[in-house]
Write a protein that holds these residues in place. Structure first.
Motif, short mmCIF file in Angstrom:
data_model
loop_
_atom_site.label_atom_id
_atom_site.label_comp_id
_atom_site.label_asym_id
_atom_site.label_seq_id
_atom_site.Cartn_x
_atom_site.Cartn_y
_atom_site.Cartn_z
N VAL A 1 0.96 -1.14 -0.05
CA VAL A 1 0.23 -0.15 0.01
C VAL A 1 0.88 1.22 0.07
O VAL A 1 0.39 2.45 -0.43
CB VAL A 1 -0.93 -0.01 1.19
CG1 VAL A 1 -1.98 -0.99 1.17
CG2 VAL A 1 -0.16 -0.20 2.63
N ALA A 2 2.22 0.91 0.30
CA ALA A 2 3.15 2.09 0.20
C ALA A 2 4.49 1.75 0.18
O ALA A 2 4.75 0.69 0.55
CB ALA A 2 2.88 3.20 1.38
N HIS A 3 5.19 2.50 -0.79
CA HIS A 3 6.67 2.05 -1.03
C HIS A 3 7.22 3.43 -0.52
O HIS A 3 7.18 4.49 -1.05
CB HIS A 3 6.98 1.89 -2.45
CG HIS A 3 8.37 1.75 -2.90
ND1 HIS A 3 8.96 0.43 -2.46
CD2 HIS A 3 9.37 2.69 -3.36
CE1 HIS A 3 10.22 0.54 -2.98
NE2 HIS A 3 10.60 1.60 -3.28
N VAL A 4 8.20 3.23 0.33
CA VAL A 4 8.91 4.30 1.28
C VAL A 4 10.18 4.00 1.08
O VAL A 4 11.01 3.14 1.26
CB VAL A 4 8.38 3.81 2.90
CG1 VAL A 4 9.14 5.14 3.44
CG2 VAL A 4 6.99 3.96 2.91
N VAL A 5 11.25 5.38 0.68
CA VAL A 5 12.24 5.50 0.43
C VAL A 5 12.71 6.41 1.37
O VAL A 5 12.46 7.48 1.63
CB VAL A 5 12.65 6.03 -1.04
CG1 VAL A 5 14.23 6.07 -1.23
CG2 VAL A 5 12.11 4.93 -1.96
N ASN A 6 14.09 6.04 1.93
CA ASN A 6 14.71 6.91 2.89
C ASN A 6 13.74 7.58 4.16
O ASN A 6 13.46 8.80 4.28
CB ASN A 6 15.38 8.13 2.32
CG ASN A 6 16.47 7.82 1.44
OD1 ASN A 6 17.26 6.79 2.01
ND2 ASN A 6 16.74 8.11 0.49
N PRO A 7 13.09 6.69 4.86
CA PRO A 7 12.09 7.23 5.64
C PRO A 7 12.82 8.04 6.95
O PRO A 7 13.96 7.84 7.30
CB PRO A 7 11.50 5.98 6.39
CG PRO A 7 12.62 4.84 6.14
CD PRO A 7 13.27 5.20 4.82
N SER A 8 12.08 8.95 7.62
CA SER A 8 12.63 9.57 8.57
C SER A 8 12.57 8.88 9.82
O SER A 8 11.81 7.69 9.79
CB SER A 8 11.95 10.93 8.72
OG SER A 8 10.38 10.55 9.16
N ASP A 9 13.14 9.20 10.83
CA ASP A 9 12.99 8.53 12.04
C ASP A 9 11.44 8.36 12.73
O ASP A 9 11.33 7.58 13.39
CB ASP A 9 13.89 9.20 13.44
CG ASP A 9 15.46 8.88 12.83
OD1 ASP A 9 15.58 8.12 11.86
OD2 ASP A 9 16.26 9.17 13.66
N ARG A 10 10.83 9.34 12.12
CA ARG A 10 9.48 9.26 12.86
C ARG A 10 8.71 9.53 11.45
O ARG A 10 8.49 10.33 10.70
CB ARG A 10 9.03 10.81 13.55
CG ARG A 10 9.58 10.68 14.92
CD ARG A 10 9.17 11.71 15.58
NE ARG A 10 9.86 12.08 16.81
CZ ARG A 10 9.47 12.82 17.86
NH1 ARG A 10 8.37 13.48 17.50
NH2 ARG A 10 10.16 12.91 18.93
N ASP A 11 8.28 8.05 10.92
CA ASP A 11 7.81 7.90 9.56
C ASP A 11 6.29 7.86 9.63
O ASP A 11 5.82 6.44 10.26
CB ASP A 11 8.46 6.90 8.99
CG ASP A 11 8.08 6.45 7.69
OD1 ASP A 11 7.44 7.24 6.93
OD2 ASP A 11 8.04 5.19 7.31
N SER A 12 5.44 8.56 9.28
CA SER A 12 4.04 8.30 9.16
C SER A 12 3.41 8.21 7.69
O SER A 12 3.93 8.84 6.87
CB SER A 12 3.15 9.49 9.74
OG SER A 12 1.80 9.55 9.67
N GLN A 13 2.77 7.14 7.34
CA GLN A 13 2.17 6.83 6.28
C GLN A 13 0.55 6.37 6.32
O GLN A 13 0.08 5.88 7.01
CB GLN A 13 2.81 5.32 5.55
CG GLN A 13 4.16 5.48 5.62
CD GLN A 13 4.60 6.28 4.43
OE1 GLN A 13 3.87 6.49 3.55
NE2 GLN A 13 5.99 7.01 4.67
#
Length: 823
Positions: free
Chosen positions: A82-94
């Protein structure tokens, strides 16, 4: 070392705290390592819509690329991205906003730069938008708080404390006494209808308190603040007391000052509904090794009450000293301690009863402890040494004989029967603590026999026993004795902790050494090790406790403490390395605030360290104005607050080194602050120095208030309004003060005077006077003291103007009460 399968077990991922990390097995990272094989997934208790997924990582131990996946089948076998995440932050909200029922949610790693695996602190699945953290001014954070609208409420000279019945008058007097010193207001306690300036205390049911919850019924409250007044409603007087403590936190920090200052004293509109998580919310003091006077213990009681603590555990005896009078045993005299600069001291039974009353008036129960069978050198020595109280062949001086076949154990128990009977007679607490820890080297069966004998003695005196583990191994199987769980320390011997400690349905007080021991050093201070930094003191929950000496989480490893058995939390401040109240305060504050928040607030609101630090930032100035030596640690950006004084000049219209303003700024060194005085009479402004104690962790010294004093002669006998402007880099704080003459004295006393002295009307002024005998100031009358001494009881109630120190030292060597209590 903890075995890897215990460290990385899935159960350890559910740790109820945001800032604890669950770490993958970094030993798997190496040649041939494929990050695409790493994943983390949760199965929901039942299928539900998913709006948002929030992840919190510890850099650099995180993926550089991952897929967020969901599954809708019961077995979680089929996944869709449902989501492809690149270089997430330390606090990652999707935000995925899936309305269909989702069974499982998964983080499927694809790539990483980490060579140490992953550390995921939080993986939150939300059916709606993730709510913002609860911050606010109130600590412990309340169950519900709703900011209001409109103009703030103001406490004024016309304000009263209005009670719903005469039975509340004594409690209301104590509460009004918290506000009188800083404001100088009379704040009479009355019955009747409340006005917009008043604080109304009403006994009545509170909508929103959970039904059938005994703690909520006993201590819950609602607080409403608006420009039309303040209303505290509670089913019981304890709840009114708690609600009033919340109101104090909503007023300016200077309301905690023991001396009068310039307002305004306002609180922003808010509605609070609140009640405790646990009934037992405690602090343990150790006067056995760091003696505190009666006045110093009272000060700690007031600080404990301000944080809604309700138990004070007094560790009265240890190897270093025995601090409680036991009639018939004059050698137990309070002498001795350990190390240099020992503080000798002793509580008579009357002293103890006085402390019990003082605490009870503030809804705090004192739980006394007499330690045995080990940690007992002082008692054993005073009772004749090991030749009388030790077993045959015993070489240790720190313990009583526990061999049931040795005559010395009978002599020892005879003393303990007498001591416990005397203590039980003066202690209204239903609990009596008998210690019981660290009996290293003692035959375990003898130890268990001794504990059972103590249980019988305590029960025979109508009390319920509590002991540090492993004392529970000696309890009768179906007794009501309490397990005071701290950690399984056995001096290097075999482990004693076992599931049986927690699967018998026995009540437990949770005091994990790893998190809640306040004598462990922090932020560079001296103290026992390992250190308990601010984060560690908050990163736990009674339902998820780290067993320090076994290096495992206690709940998955041993099945407890179980949530249904936990009566509450207690934080001890052991005194081996402390001397006097200032070192005691430094080690207790600020960490106690977070521990008591764990005991009061809902678990869901005590998991975010960042929100907690923001609440601490506004608590710091309150401690500063109360002259508490708290640790102004760099992990908190401490808030600022200031108060100007009411400075009084004499007939020569001259102020001489008079205090003018005080400012709390725990993150700013006093040496970096400058100040300018505007005297308010048209004379040129004057640069001046700033006095304050800086933060020196190695000396257990926190930053104090930054004070400005000055000398000046005014042109006329009138009221002047001046300012002190504090400056630090690009920040300024303008603090108003008032300068005025002495009140109009209807009677002036100088020099020696033999009492009793009763002030029934007008204003009596003491100028360099020494009064021998009781002084009583009646309602409506006033007292003004300047450089004077009262040698006897000093009682004031409902006075107008309020009693004043005039900025000059005065001494009251007898007990003080009413408005004079803080002179």
């Amino acid at each position: 070392m903890t075995r890897p399968d215990a460290t990385y077990a899935p159960a350890n991922a559910v740790d109820v705290f945001v800032h604890n990390g669950w770490t993958s097995n970094y030993a798997s990272v190496g040649n041939g390592y494929d990050p695409a094989q790493d994943w983390f997934q949760v199965k929901l208790a039942e299928p539900a819509p998913v709006h948002e997924v929030f992840s919190r990582w510890t850099s650099p131990a995180k993926p550089t690329e991952y897929d967020l996946q969901v599954s809708t089948d019961a077995g979680c076998q089929t996944w869709s991205t449902v989501a492809h995440v690149v270089n997430p932050s330390d606090r990652d909200s999707q935000v995925i906003d899936r309305k269909d029922p989702i069974s499982c949610v998964r983080m499927q790693a694809l790539a990483t730069n980490s060579t140490t695996g992953y550390t995921i602190n939080e993986f939150e699945v939300w059916s709606g938008p993730k709510p913002a953290p609860v911050v606010g001014h109130i600590i412990p954070v309340p169950v519900r708080q709703t900011p209001g609208t409109g103009q703030p409420w103001e406490l004024t000279a016309e304000s009263r404390v209005v009670v719903s019945g005469g039975g509340l008058a004594a409690t209301a007097e104590i509460l009004a006494g918290y506000l009188r010193p800083a404001t100088g207001y009379e704040l009479p306690v009355v019955t009747g209808s409340a006005t917009a300036a008043d604080i109304a205390l009403t006994l009545a049911p509170v909508p929103g308190l959970p039904q059938g919850n005994e703690s909520a019924a006993a201590e819950g409250y609602s607080l409403t603040v608006s420009r039309t007044g303040v209303s505290v409603v509670a089913p019981k007087a304890h709840g009114l007391f708690n609600g009033f403590q919340t109101l104090r936190q909503l007023l300016p920090a200077a309301i905690h000052s023991p001396s009068a200052g310039v307002g305004p004293w306002t609180a922003q509109p808010i509605t609070v509904v609140d009640y405790p998580r646990y009934a037992h919310r405690g602090l343990q003091l150790d006067p056995a090794r760091n003696f505190l006077t009666v006045a110093e213990v009272r000060s700690m009681i007031d600080q404990l009450a301000a944080l809604k603590g309700d138990r004070l555990h007094l560790h009265l005896t240890d190897s270093q000293s025995w601090r409680l009078e036991i009639k018939g045993y004059p050698a137990l005299d309070g002498t001795g301690c350990n190390g240099a600069n020992c503080l000798a001291g002793f509580y008579t039974q009357e002293d103890f009863k006085g402390l019990v009353t003082y605490a009870a008036d503030r809804f705090i129960e004192i739980v006394p402890e007499l330690e045995g069978p080990a940690h007992a050198t002082a008692a054993v020595t005073a009772l004749g040494g090991r030749a009388v109280m030790g077993c045959q062949g015993q070489t240790q001086n720190d313990r009583f004989c526990t061999d049931p076949n040795d005559p010395a154990s009978a002599r020892a128990l005879a003393f303990w029967r007498d001591a416990i009977a005397q203590l039980a007679a003066i202690s209204p607490s239903p609990i009596l603590h008998i210690g019981g820890d660290e009996a290293i080297g003692m035959l375990h069966e003898d130890y268990k026999w001794w504990i059972r004998q103590m249980e019988i003695i305590v029960n025979d005196n109508g009390k319920r026993l509590m002991g540090w583990n492993p004392a529970l191994e000696g309890y009768a199987p179906n007794s009501t004795s309490i397990n005071h769980y701290w950690s399984d320390y056995t001096g290097g011997g075999p482990a004693l902790i076992k599931p049986e400690w927690f699967n018998q349905g026995r009540d437990v007080i949770v005091t994990p050494e790893y998190n809640a021991y306040l004598d462990f050093g922090y932020d560079g201070s001296p103290g026992r090790t390992p250190r308990t930094e601010l984060l560690q003191s908050y990163s736990w929950d009674p339902e998820w406790v780290y067993e320090k000496y076994r290096s495992v989480w206690a709940q998955p490893a041993y099945g407890g403490p179980k949530a249904e058995d936990v009566l509450g939390i207690e934080a001890p401040i052991w005194g081996e390395q402390l001397r006097g109240p200032a070192t005691n305060e430094y080690m207790v504050f600020p960490r106690l605030a977070g521990i008591l928040e764990k005991a009061w607030s809902p678990k869901a609101l005590t998991q975010d360290y960042d929100a907690y630090r923001q609440r601490l930032s506004v608590a710091g100035p309150r401690w500063a104005f109360a002259n508490v030596n708290y640790g102004t640690v760099s992990q908190v950006t401490w808030g600022t607050a200031a108060m100007g004084t009411v400075a009084r000049f004499g007939v020569d219209r001259t102020l001489r080194d008079a205090p003018l303003a005080r400012m709390a700024a725990g993150s700013i060194p006093p040496s970096e602050v400058t100040a300018v005085i505007d005297w308010g009479d048209g004379s040129p402004a004057e640069p001046t120095g700033v006095a304050g104690r800086d933060y020196v962790a190695s000396q257990r010294q926190g930053r104090s208030l930054m004070s400005v004093s000055g000398s000046h002669t005014y042109p006329a006998d009138q009221v002047y309004h001046g300012t002190v402007t504090y400056s630090h880099r690009d920040q300024t704080w303008v603090v108003p003060f008032t300068a005025t003459g002495v009140p109009s004295c209807t009677k002036t006393i100088t020099g020696p005077h033999s009492g009793p002295l009763t002030v029934s009307s007008g204003v009596t002024c003491l100028d360099e006077a020494t009064i021998t005998g009781p002084v009583t100031v009646r309602t409506g009358a006033g007292l003004y003291a300047s450089g004077s001494e009262v040698r006897g009881p000093l009682s004031c109630a409902g006075n107008s103007p309020a009693p004043s120190d005039a900025g000059r030292p005065n001494t009251a060597s007898g007990p003080k009460s009413g408005q004079c209590a803080r002179l």
